[in-house]
Design a protein around this motif. Structure first.
Motif, mmCIF file in Angstrom:
data_model
loop_
_atom_site.group_PDB
_atom_site.id
_atom_site.type_symbol
_atom_site.label_atom_id
_atom_site.label_comp_id
_atom_site.label_asym_id
_atom_site.label_seq_id
_atom_site.Cartn_x
_atom_site.Cartn_y
_atom_site.Cartn_z
ATOM 1 N N PHE A 11 0.868 -1.189 0.000
ATOM 2 C CA PHE A 11 0.000 0.000 0.000
ATOM 3 C C PHE A 11 0.899 1.233 0.000
ATOM 4 N N GLY A 12 1.858 1.215 -0.934
ATOM 5 C CA GLY A 12 2.775 2.339 -1.069
ATOM 6 C C GLY A 12 2.330 3.238 -2.211
ATOM 7 N N THR A 13 3.304 3.778 -2.940
ATOM 8 C CA THR A 13 3.015 4.751 -4.003
ATOM 9 C C THR A 13 1.992 4.202 -4.998
ATOM 10 N N VAL A 14 2.294 3.055 -5.594
ATOM 11 C CA VAL A 14 1.462 2.547 -6.694
ATOM 12 C C VAL A 14 0.121 2.028 -6.169
ATOM 13 N N ARG A 45 3.752 -3.934 5.440
ATOM 14 C CA ARG A 45 4.735 -4.348 6.446
ATOM 15 C C ARG A 45 4.332 -3.812 7.813
ATOM 16 N N ASP A 46 3.953 -2.505 7.830
ATOM 17 C CA ASP A 46 3.724 -1.819 9.094
ATOM 18 C C ASP A 46 2.282 -1.305 9.127
ATOM 19 N N LYS A 49 1.468 2.437 10.293
ATOM 20 C CA LYS A 49 1.928 3.617 9.534
ATOM 21 C C LYS A 49 0.729 4.453 9.067
ATOM 22 N N ARG A 51 -1.585 6.450 6.635
ATOM 23 C CA ARG A 51 -1.766 6.341 5.170
ATOM 24 C C ARG A 51 -2.574 7.532 4.693
ATOM 25 N N LYS A 105 9.065 -5.386 -12.157
ATOM 26 C CA LYS A 105 9.982 -5.866 -13.226
ATOM 27 C C LYS A 105 11.164 -6.631 -12.675
ATOM 28 N N GLY A 187 7.991 9.962 -5.814
ATOM 29 C CA GLY A 187 7.551 8.563 -5.966
ATOM 30 C C GLY A 187 7.967 7.930 -7.281
ATOM 31 N N GLU A 190 12.668 3.807 -7.133
ATOM 32 C CA GLU A 190 12.432 2.600 -6.335
ATOM 33 C C GLU A 190 12.796 2.905 -4.876
ATOM 34 N N GLY A 302 5.651 7.099 -11.368
ATOM 35 C CA GLY A 302 4.763 7.981 -10.611
ATOM 36 C C GLY A 302 3.462 7.269 -10.279
#
Ligand code: NAP
Ligand code: HSE
Length: 437
Positions: A11-14, A45-46, A49, A51, A105, A187, A190, A302
């Motif tokens: 659940f990060g940038t992308v 992971r956390d 955190k 969001r 990738k 963002g 990597e 991005g």
């Protein structure tokens, strides 16, 4: 309308961008997919955190394994990155009969064979549009509109972070570190940007494109790869003076029946679309034997551009398009008869920058070495240096000397380099870049 349950790993940038589209454009997505997507799990992971995108209550979890294998889930989106947990999670999802959408990738270039084969055996599919060139729909174009062609060449900018850094350094005279830090903030980079700037990320994407169009699996150590991390602004300025831009160019093409591949900072003539591609944009120039040249360009990194590609894949899986195309991909062809052209035989022009002592006969010595190795000089640039008294113990005055060669082979250039190293008037720090006219 039916509902399809999905798990999102990461659940990060992308992934946050994907949730933004699925929640903010749910009506449009439902009309195009014929279903509603029900986000059952989002693995991170956390869990504590903060969001900046809201999720339905109870979906966030640190248990990626349960998220990947929940019997009620049909499609798993792997957006964690990395190659260890991501590999385990993708294989677990496939083993549990889920279709997988991934933007990873690194994972596919390292473990693609294992993952694609596992998916084929399990009767599910793997969609990976976002893994190459971010928001640019290159994978689907190759799988649909270009299937009537043998692709004979791919020349591409495939790393948004590197291109953003090159544009910032040349266009705004900003430092490498400053522009890289901005690419991280935005963002594009990597989580560890080393692979962005050392050419690995672009090479991984080139490997995926090559496998898709030629059925040839090439490993990263089979072709020359260099990044932008050692590039000087001086060389970008010399290139500009000569009518070129420096781009991290990824090339895969058929040359005399062999496969020529390389990823290197390259001088590209300033009137070409590749040279004019700035910021985080990517560009892929394809040459098909029937259609000729075709160019696709757009945001290569991005949040929202990448999420655009992930959600398009999700919709393709939901309507069954991927299930039709995945079993037919060129990746199954195992085109072992196609050999990779040895680096020494790659033929092109070169830009060379020497740092030389400002003394008589220096240019003659270099020209002599090039001449004996059958390398013809196309241009020499040496700007006027201040007049100084030459004396042996005064310390050498070093000046830059730029030479553009005519076409030659990498092998001849390497032989010349071994001889340059023996010249006492030439410093060991020497720059060379290929030229793509
Ligand atoms: P990111 O911002 O670093 O997000 C990674 C997410 O995965 C985080 O939410 C992290 O959890 C979670 N995660 C990592 N390891 C985990 C583990 N072992 N267990 C559970 N969760 C884990 O990365 P990103 O930029 O979104 O990139 C994701 C993927 O998309 C990568 O494969 C990348 O190469 C690819 N991609 C990125 C872009 C781009 O422009 N960013 C473009 C194209 C493709 P926490 O949040 O708790 O740390
Ligand atoms: N870090 C990658 C880039 C993201 O800069 O191109 C897209 O794969």
């Amino acid at each position: 309308m039916s509902s399809k349950r999905i798990s999102i790993l990461g659940f990060g940038t992308v992934a946050s961008g994907v949730v933004r589209i699925l929640t903010g454009q749910s009506g449009m997505v439902s009309r195009r997919s014929g279903c509603e997507f029900d986000i059952r799990h989002v693995a991170v992971r956390d869990v504590s955190k903060p969001r900046d995108v809201e999720l339905p209550a109870g979906v966030i979890t640190a248990d990626w394994k349960s998220a990947a294998t929940d019997p009620e889930v049909e499609i798993v989106l792997e957006l964690m990155g990395g190659t260890t947990t991501a590999r385990e999670a993708v294989l677990a999802a496939i083993g549990a009969g889920k279709h997988v959408v991934t933007a990873n990738k690194s994972l596919l270039s390292e473990h693609g064979d294992e993952i694609f084969s596992a998916a084929r055996e399990a009767g599910v599919c793997v969609a990976y549009e976002a893994a190459v060139a971010g928001g640019v729909p290159i994978i689907s174009t190759l799988q649909t509109s270009m299937t009537s062609n043998q692709i004979v060449s791919i020349s591409a900018i495939l790393n948004g972070t590197s291109n953003f850094i090159l544009s910032g350094m040349l266009g705004e005279r900003r430092s490498y570190d400053d522009v890289l830090a901005e690419a991280q903030r935005l963002g594009y980079a990597e989580s560890d940007p080393a692979m962005d700037v050392d050419g690995t990320d672009a090479a991984q994407k080139l490997v995926l494109l090559t496998q898709l169009v030629l059925g040839k699996r090439v490993s990263l150590d089979e072709f020359p790869r260099q990044g932008i991390d050692t590039l000087d602004l001086d060389d970008m300025l010399y290139a500009q003076e000569l009518g070129y831009r420096v781009k991290l160019l990824a090339v895969s093409k058929l040359t005399g029946g062999q496969l020529e591949m390389h990823v290197e900072p390259t001088l590209v003539r300033e009137d070409r679309a590749i040279a004019q591609t700035d910021g985080p944009l990517n560009l892929v120039e394809l040459e098909g034997d029937a259609v000729g040249r075709l160019v696709l360009s757009g945001a290569g990194a991005g949040q929202m551009p990448t999420a655009s590609a992930v959600v398009a894949d999700l919709i393709d899986v939901a309507v069954g398009r991927t299930q039709q195309s995945f079993p037919l991909l060129e990746i199954w062809n195992a085109n072992d008869s196609l050999k990779v052209l040895p680096a020494e035989q790659i033929e092109r022009r070169y830009y060379l920058r020497f740092s030389v002592e400002d003394r008589p006969h220096v240019i003659a010595d270099i020209a002599d070495i090039l001449g004996r190795n059958e390398i013809s000089v196309a241009t020499i640039v040496q700007h006027e240096a201040p007049e100084v008294e030459l004396s042996d113990d005064s310390g050498a005055v070093l000046v830059p000397l730029v030479i553009m060669t005519h076409r030659t082979t990498e092998g001849r250039l390497r032989a010349s380099e071994a001889e340059f190293a023996k010249l006492s008037t030439v410093q060991s720090r020497y720059v060379r870049m290929p030229v793509a006219d």
